[in-house]
Design a protein around this motif. Structure first.
Motif, mmCIF file in Angstrom:
data_model
loop_
_atom_site.group_PDB
_atom_site.id
_atom_site.type_symbol
_atom_site.label_atom_id
_atom_site.label_comp_id
_atom_site.label_asym_id
_atom_site.label_seq_id
_atom_site.Cartn_x
_atom_site.Cartn_y
_atom_site.Cartn_z
ATOM 1 N N SER A 165 5.858 -37.006 -143.247
ATOM 2 C CA SER A 165 5.187 -35.708 -143.432
ATOM 3 C C SER A 165 5.587 -35.036 -144.742
ATOM 4 O O SER A 165 4.961 -34.062 -145.152
ATOM 5 C CB SER A 165 5.457 -34.774 -142.248
ATOM 6 N N ASN A 166 6.588 -35.561 -145.432
ATOM 7 C CA ASN A 166 6.980 -35.044 -146.735
ATOM 8 C C ASN A 166 6.232 -35.717 -147.884
ATOM 9 O O ASN A 166 6.350 -35.278 -149.030
ATOM 10 C CB ASN A 166 8.483 -35.225 -146.960
ATOM 11 N N LEU A 167 5.456 -36.758 -147.588
ATOM 12 C CA LEU A 167 4.702 -37.434 -148.638
ATOM 13 C C LEU A 167 3.691 -36.467 -149.247
ATOM 14 O O LEU A 167 2.910 -35.836 -148.536
ATOM 15 C CB LEU A 167 3.964 -38.661 -148.085
ATOM 16 N N ALA A 168 3.693 -36.368 -150.573
ATOM 17 C CA ALA A 168 2.747 -35.505 -151.277
ATOM 18 C C ALA A 168 1.644 -36.329 -151.942
ATOM 19 O O ALA A 168 0.486 -35.902 -151.977
ATOM 20 C CB ALA A 168 3.482 -34.675 -152.327
ATOM 21 N N TYR A 169 1.993 -37.509 -152.464
ATOM 22 C CA TYR A 169 1.030 -38.357 -153.171
ATOM 23 C C TYR A 169 1.415 -39.813 -152.954
ATOM 24 O O TYR A 169 2.586 -40.167 -153.056
ATOM 25 C CB TYR A 169 1.039 -38.040 -154.672
ATOM 26 N N ALA A 179 -2.194 -36.477 -150.781
ATOM 27 C CA ALA A 179 -3.120 -36.900 -151.825
ATOM 28 C C ALA A 179 -2.822 -38.364 -152.136
ATOM 29 O O ALA A 179 -1.741 -38.859 -151.814
ATOM 30 C CB ALA A 179 -2.931 -36.040 -153.071
ATOM 31 N N GLY A 180 -3.776 -39.049 -152.762
ATOM 32 C CA GLY A 180 -3.480 -40.431 -153.088
ATOM 33 C C GLY A 180 -4.612 -41.165 -153.754
ATOM 34 O O GLY A 180 -5.706 -40.639 -153.925
ATOM 35 N N SER A 181 -4.314 -42.399 -154.116
ATOM 36 C CA SER A 181 -5.281 -43.301 -154.733
ATOM 37 C C SER A 181 -5.071 -44.699 -154.191
ATOM 38 O O SER A 181 -3.940 -45.099 -153.909
ATOM 39 C CB SER A 181 -5.098 -43.355 -156.258
ATOM 40 N N LEU A 182 -6.149 -45.440 -154.046
ATOM 41 C CA LEU A 182 -6.099 -46.858 -153.726
ATOM 42 C C LEU A 182 -6.708 -47.565 -154.928
ATOM 43 O O LEU A 182 -7.855 -47.305 -155.285
ATOM 44 C CB LEU A 182 -6.869 -47.172 -152.457
ATOM 45 N N ILE A 183 -5.932 -48.431 -155.556
ATOM 46 C CA ILE A 183 -6.317 -49.025 -156.824
ATOM 47 C C ILE A 183 -6.375 -50.537 -156.698
ATOM 48 O O ILE A 183 -5.400 -51.167 -156.275
ATOM 49 C CB ILE A 183 -5.296 -48.629 -157.920
#
Length: 133
Positions: free
Chosen positions: A72-76, A105-109
């Motif tokens: 739950s502390n993950l920000a990105y 927030a995040g990205s899948l690359i």
């Protein structure tokens, strides 16, 4: 005052790569190079995206625990896949299960290759803590 803490899993290959598994400065934790290996440094799950994803997330949990924080502390979160077209649905499903109701927030690359030829996934993340480490 700058407050810095470094975390490594403690497997042998970490010493020669020049990068820490995580680096915390003033409560922001930068997590790098999480992939599918066991605590002895052996690669896990060759050819199996589900096994690799599960092990990679377990390794991410180990880093989070090392700093006294949780998912739950993950920000990105950045997820790198060598075959994004083939593995996208499985990976996203597993990631959603992993974070539960939390939505960082995040990205899948999609990438051509990662550090090891058998590696299908790698995860990097930024997280935070309210603790002064």
């Amino acid at each position: 005052m700058t407050n810095i803490k470094i975390y490594n899993h403690g497997v042998a290959w970490e010493e020669g790569n020049g990068v820490s598994q995580a680096y915390c400065v003033n409560g922001t934790i930068y997590i790098s190079w999480q992939f599918s290996h066991d605590m002895q440094g052996a690669f896990v799950g060759e050819g199996d995206i589900e096994v690799q994803t599960r092990q990679t997330m377990e390794n991410l949990d180990r880093v989070l625990t090392g700093f006294g924080v949780t998912r739950s502390n993950l920000a990105y979160v950045e997820i790198y896949l060598t075959n994004a077209e083939k593995h996208f649905d499985q990976c996203v499903r597993m990631f959603k299960e992993y974070v539960g109701q939390h939505r960082p927030a995040g990205s899948l690359i999609g990438v051509t290759y990662l550090a090891s030829p058998e590696q299908l996934i790698e995860i990097s993340a930024v997280t935070h803590t309210d603790l002064s480490l």
